[in-house]
Structure formats: C-alpha cells, structure tokens
Design an enzyme around this catalytic site. Structure first.
Site, PDB file in Angstrom:
ATOM      1  N   ASP A   1     -23.626  12.017  11.612  1.00 11.14           N
ATOM      2  CA  ASP A   1     -22.560  12.407  12.551  1.00 11.14           C
ATOM      3  C   ASP A   1     -21.559  11.271  12.756  1.00 11.14           C
ATOM      4  OD1 ASP A   1     -23.060  15.019  13.233  1.00 11.14           O
ATOM      5  OD2 ASP A   1     -24.263  14.526  15.011  1.00 11.14           O
TER       6      ASP A   1
ATOM      7  N   GLY B   1       0.826  -1.214   0.000  1.00 13.12           N
ATOM      8  CA  GLY B   1       0.000   0.000   0.000  1.00 13.12           C
ATOM      9  C   GLY B   1       0.855   1.257   0.000  1.00 13.12           C
TER      10      GLY B   1
ATOM     11  N   THR C   1      -5.712   6.341  15.233  1.00  6.83           N
ATOM     12  CA  THR C   1      -6.879   7.212  15.231  1.00  6.83           C
ATOM     13  C   THR C   1      -7.043   7.829  13.838  1.00  6.83           C
ATOM     14  OG1 THR C   1      -7.913   8.945  16.502  1.00  6.83           O
ATOM     15  CG2 THR C   1      -5.597   9.276  15.966  1.00  6.83           C
ATOM     16  N   ASN C   2      -7.942   8.823  13.681  1.00  7.37           N
ATOM     17  CA  ASN C   2      -8.144   9.459  12.370  1.00  7.37           C
ATOM     18  C   ASN C   2      -6.848  10.136  11.915  1.00  7.37           C
ATOM     19  OD1 ASN C   2     -10.768   8.784  13.175  1.00  7.37           O
ATOM     20  ND2 ASN C   2     -11.652  10.505  12.075  1.00  7.37           N
TER      21      ASN C   2
ATOM     22  N   SER D   1      -7.721   0.338  12.585  1.00 10.23           N
ATOM     23  CA  SER D   1      -8.378   1.647  12.642  1.00 10.23           C
ATOM     24  C   SER D   1      -9.117   1.756  13.965  1.00 10.23           C
ATOM     25  CB  SER D   1      -9.383   1.750  11.498  1.00 10.23           C
ATOM     26  OG  SER D   1     -10.296   2.801  11.744  1.00 10.23           O
ATOM     27  N   SER D   2      -9.264   2.979  14.468  1.00  8.79           N
ATOM     28  CA  SER D   2      -9.957   3.155  15.750  1.00  8.79           C
ATOM     29  C   SER D   2     -11.450   2.852  15.644  1.00  8.79           C
ATOM     30  CB  SER D   2      -9.747   4.574  16.283  1.00  8.79           C
ATOM     31  OG  SER D   2     -10.225   5.526  15.354  1.00  8.79           O
ATOM     32  N   CYS D   3     -11.974   2.671  14.413  1.00 11.10           N
ATOM     33  CA  CYS D   3     -13.410   2.357  14.300  1.00 11.10           C
ATOM     34  C   CYS D   3     -13.717   0.900  14.655  1.00 11.10           C
ATOM     35  CB  CYS D   3     -13.945   2.699  12.918  1.00 11.10           C
ATOM     36  SG  CYS D   3     -13.336   1.630  11.620  1.00 11.10           S
TER      37      CYS D   3
ATOM     38  N   HIS E   1     -11.980  11.744   4.171  1.00 14.51           N
ATOM     39  CA  HIS E   1     -12.264  11.973   5.586  1.00 14.51           C
ATOM     40  C   HIS E   1     -12.455  13.472   5.818  1.00 14.51           C
ATOM     41  CE1 HIS E   1     -10.301   7.974   5.793  1.00 14.51           C
ATOM     42  NE2 HIS E   1     -11.230   7.777   6.706  1.00 14.51           N
TER      43      HIS E   1
HETATM   44  O1  GFB Z   1     -13.690  11.741   8.838  1.00 16.63           O
HETATM   45  P1  GFB Z   1     -15.038  11.171   8.731  1.00 16.63           P
HETATM   46  O2  GFB Z   1     -15.556  10.950   7.356  1.00 16.63           O
HETATM   47  O3  GFB Z   1     -15.078   9.780   9.450  1.00 16.63           O
HETATM   48  O4  GFB Z   1     -16.090  12.117   9.476  1.00 16.63           O
HETATM   49  P2  GFB Z   1     -15.406   9.138  10.884  1.00 16.63           P
HETATM   50  C1  GFB Z   1     -15.854  12.624  10.760  1.00 16.63           C
HETATM   51  C2  GFB Z   1     -16.965  13.583  11.153  1.00 16.63           C
HETATM   52  O5  GFB Z   1     -16.850  14.770  10.354  1.00 16.63           O
HETATM   53  C3  GFB Z   1     -18.390  13.078  10.935  1.00 16.63           C
HETATM   54  C4  GFB Z   1     -18.104  15.132   9.833  1.00 16.63           C
HETATM   55  O6  GFB Z   1     -19.197  13.502  12.013  1.00 16.63           O
HETATM   56  C5  GFB Z   1     -18.802  13.780   9.644  1.00 16.63           C
HETATM   57  O7  GFB Z   1     -20.219  13.955   9.516  1.00 16.63           O
HETATM   58  N1  GFB Z   1     -17.938  15.928   8.596  1.00 16.63           N
HETATM   59  C6  GFB Z   1     -18.284  17.229   8.446  1.00 16.63           C
HETATM   60  C7  GFB Z   1     -17.462  15.494   7.420  1.00 16.63           C
HETATM   61  N2  GFB Z   1     -18.081  17.642   7.198  1.00 16.63           N
HETATM   62  C8  GFB Z   1     -17.554  16.586   6.531  1.00 16.63           C
HETATM   63  C9  GFB Z   1     -17.122  16.410   5.186  1.00 16.63           C
HETATM   64  O8  GFB Z   1     -17.184  17.298   4.340  1.00 16.63           O
HETATM   65  N3  GFB Z   1     -16.599  15.173   4.858  1.00 16.63           N
HETATM   66  C10 GFB Z   1     -16.516  14.160   5.772  1.00 16.63           C
HETATM   67  N4  GFB Z   1     -15.985  12.972   5.381  1.00 16.63           N
HETATM   68  N5  GFB Z   1     -16.960  14.295   7.056  1.00 16.63           N
HETATM   69  C11 GFB Z   1     -14.367   7.149   9.636  1.00 16.63           C
HETATM   70  C12 GFB Z   1     -14.815   5.750   9.362  1.00 16.63           C
HETATM   71  O9  GFB Z   1     -15.289   7.620  10.523  1.00 16.63           O
HETATM   72  O10 GFB Z   1     -13.116   7.245  10.242  1.00 16.63           O
HETATM   73  C13 GFB Z   1     -13.756   4.878   8.874  1.00 16.63           C
HETATM   74  O11 GFB Z   1     -15.928   5.800   8.494  1.00 16.63           O
HETATM   75  C14 GFB Z   1     -12.428   5.106   9.520  1.00 16.63           C
HETATM   76  O12 GFB Z   1     -14.149   3.557   9.052  1.00 16.63           O
HETATM   77  C15 GFB Z   1     -12.095   6.563   9.661  1.00 16.63           C
HETATM   78  O13 GFB Z   1     -12.388   4.506  10.794  1.00 16.63           O
HETATM   79  C16 GFB Z   1     -10.816   6.812  10.417  1.00 16.63           C
HETATM   80  O14 GFB Z   1     -14.385   9.523  11.907  1.00 16.63           O
HETATM   81  O15 GFB Z   1     -16.819   9.363  11.287  1.00 16.63           O
END
Ligand code: GFB
Length: 322
Positions: A274, A15, A169-170, A112-114, A184
């Site tokens: 969210d 990767g 984490t993210n 991943s932290s998820c 993300h």
């Molecule tokens: O980073 P994200 O897509 O992933 O979203 P997760 C984090 C938060 O940001 C959520 C908000 O509450 C989204 O609704 N957000 C606000 C946005 N504006 C935006 C936008 O324009 N784009 C995106 N993408 N989000 C992921 C998992 O979860 O994290 C994966 O789906 C993985 O499996 C990754 O673990 C690290 O933190 O919610």
C-alpha cells in the site's frame, strides 16, 4: 517580490524529456521564452560532475529548472533502491554545484512529497520535514530528495545562491510513464483498464487494499507553479505544490474505470504494498503567494487518457508501451 525572467534569458531545463520537464518546456514556449537550453542523456550524463561543469561553462544558463532524475512508482522504488539513491544524489549534486560555480541567477529544484515522514500529520506542512521515519517503500529516493533540499539550502547559506526547492504531490499527465513495472498508479491504471477493454477481460487488478489516500496534480499545473515560483519565491524553506485534495486509490480506480472501461470490475491484490497510508499536502504557503491549480481530477484523467489514445494509435514513442 516579483522578479520576472527576461524573455531572452538562457533557461536550462534539466530533464526536458520527462513528465515534468516536457511540461515546463510547453509552459516556457507558450510564454515566449526563446532561449531554452536542453541536453539529452546521450549528450550529457548529469551524474558526471566534470561533464556537467564543462556543459555549464560552455552554455552559461541564467536560470535552471532541475527536474531531472530517476523516478518511478512504488514497485520501482522498492526494487531498484541503488539506482534511485545514486542517480538522484549525483544529479542533484552536480547540477547545483555547477550552477553555483558558473553564477546561475536562480535555480529551482524539484523534490517530492515522499520526503515527509510516513506518519506525518495531514495535511503535511513544510515544517514536518525530518520529524519522523520515512515510508520504507521509497526511503532511498526520499533520502536523495531530502539531500537535494539541503544542497540548495547549503549553497544559499554559504554562497548566497538563489536556489529554491518545490515539493510536488503525485503527478500525472502527458508524457507519463505507462510501463506497469515502473509507473505510478494513475498511468498504470489507465493502461490496465485500457488493456482489459482491448482484450475483453472484465477484471482489472489494483495493487494493495485500495484504502491509501493520495493527492494528484496535473503536470501542466505543476509546470505553471514552477515558473510562478521561479519568478515569485526566494526562500530557503522548500514549498509544497499540490491541490490540497485527496482521494482513496479505490476512488481513483473507479474514476479511471468510468472514463476508460465502465463495465470493468476491480480486483484488489493485497499481496502488493500500500505504501504510505495518506499523503496530502498543506498548500497554504503557495496559495498565500497567489497560485492555485486549474485542473480538476476528472478533466485531468479524461485528457490524459485522450493523450494516451493518440500516442497509442499514432504508434509514436510512448514510454512503457512496447
Ligand atoms: O503511485 P504509486 O506507485 O506511488 O502508488 P506512491 C500509489 C498507490 O497506488 C499505492 C497503489 O498504494 C499502490 O499500491 N496501486 C494500485 C498501484 N494499483 C497500482 C498499480 O497498478 N501501479 C502502481 N504503481 N500503484 C511514490 C513513491 O509513492 O510516489 C515515489 O514511491 C514518489 O517515491 C511518488 O514519491 C510520487 O504514492 O505510493
């Protein structure tokens, strides 16, 4: 237990073109590792056990960083569940299996932290794995990632293989994905504020309520932690990698706005999900081993935006910038 990788060791970064893989490549290069192996998607389909076995028999890596996979943000995870579970299950299975059968000295698998329950106690310790239901927006990906941990544990238990698992984490940083449908939040917001500034639009749409809490780690810190763990950790318990500090999506959006387009106003689209309410890792296990991150988030956002601007203006390949 400090067991350094010899500088002439054959190290396979599975990767290597992704956010994490490219950071590990930079880290290995700067440390003087001269024998780093890579394979593009066209050269090797990591979902194909026969092809992966053949590649391992031909190249005989000593160390493997298993950081390949199908990844994405909250929208991609919820709308492409089949790709997220199939690709990741297969990639983890083939690479772990071939690593064991060809006698790889050590493998680091990245999760991943998820993987943790949606309502895990915060900060989330490693022991909370499989103690409750997962977050529905990413359960397919999370199940594949949990299977990866279990693969490493099973091969360690049955064959004595030195396979370890790190749970970051993210992440964010250079080579991130800026495609709004699959990225993300951090790269998505950099791009949204940048595009709004470019077109003179004073309003920027943020998905969800802005209240979810997230923790962000610069990918160069993660790469450093991966090399550190490869040389200093050998246990069947997976290990968290993060900063241990989180903030709300609203606060993150304000930070990015201040760097990219300070005049912009934020619009929250509450029809968008969210996701998990809070996800901050307990990083004591890693800190106790002697590792901690170096980037603070403000510096990381600034340098990532600078990288984005360079790619944008030089018109080189930038994922999601078509
Ligand atoms: O980073 P994200 O897509 O992933 O979203 P997760 C984090 C938060 O940001 C959520 C908000 O509450 C989204 O609704 N957000 C606000 C946005 N504006 C935006 C936008 O324009 N784009 C995106 N993408 N989000 C992921 C998992 O979860 O994290 C994966 O789906 C993985 O499996 C990754 O673990 C690290 O933190 O919610």
């Amino acid at each position: 237990m400090h067991q350094p990788m010899p500088t002439d060791a054959k190290i396979f970064v599975a990767g290597h073109r992704g956010l994490v893989g490219s950071a590990i490549m930079r880290r290995l290069e700067s440390a003087g590792f001269a024998n780093v192996l890579t394979a593009t998607r066209d050269e090797l389909d990591l979902r194909d056990q026969g092809a992966v076995d053949e590649w391992f028999v031909t190249h005989r890596p000593d160390y493997v960083f298993l950081v390949a996979g199908t990844v994405g943000g909250i929208l991609a995870n919820s709308t492409r569940p089949a790709e997220f579970i199939y690709d990741n299950l297969m990639i983890h299975g083939t690479v772990v299996h071939a690593s064991q059968s060809t006698g790889v000295t050590k493998l680091l698998y990245l999760g991943s932290s998820c993987i943790y329950p949606r309502h895990a106690t915060q900060p989330i310790s490693e022991e909370q794995l499989l103690t409750g239901p997962l977050e529905p927006t990413n359960e397919w990906y999370a199940v594949a990632k949990i299977a990866g941990i279990k693969l490493c544990q099973a091969y360690r238990r049955q064959y004595g293989a030195d396979f370890i698992s790190a749970m970051p984490t993210n992440l964010y940083g250079p080579n991130d994905n800026f495609d709004l449908a699959s990225s993300h939040v951090l790269p998505a917001l950099i791009r949204k504020f940048h595009d709004a500034k470019t077109t003179g639009n004073p309003r920027v749409e943020i998905w969800g309520t802005g209240s979810p809490m997230r923790e962000f780690l610069h990918v160069d810190d993660l790469a450093d932690a991966c090399v550190f763990l490869m040389e200093n950790y050998s246990d069947d318990m997976h290990i968290n990698v993060g900063t241990g500090v989180d903030l709300s999506i609203r606060e993150l959006a304000q930070k990015i706005r201040d760097v990219v387009y300070p005049e912009a106003m934020l619009d929250f689209d509450t029809s968008k999900p969210d996701g998990t309410p809070r996800k901050v890792l307990d990083v004591r296990r890693l800190r106790d081993l002697g590792w901690s991150p170096t980037y603070d988030l403000d510096r990381g956002i600034r340098s990532t935006y600078e990288w984005f601007l360079q790619q944008h203006t030089s018109n080189t390949t930038l994922r999601g910038m078509n």
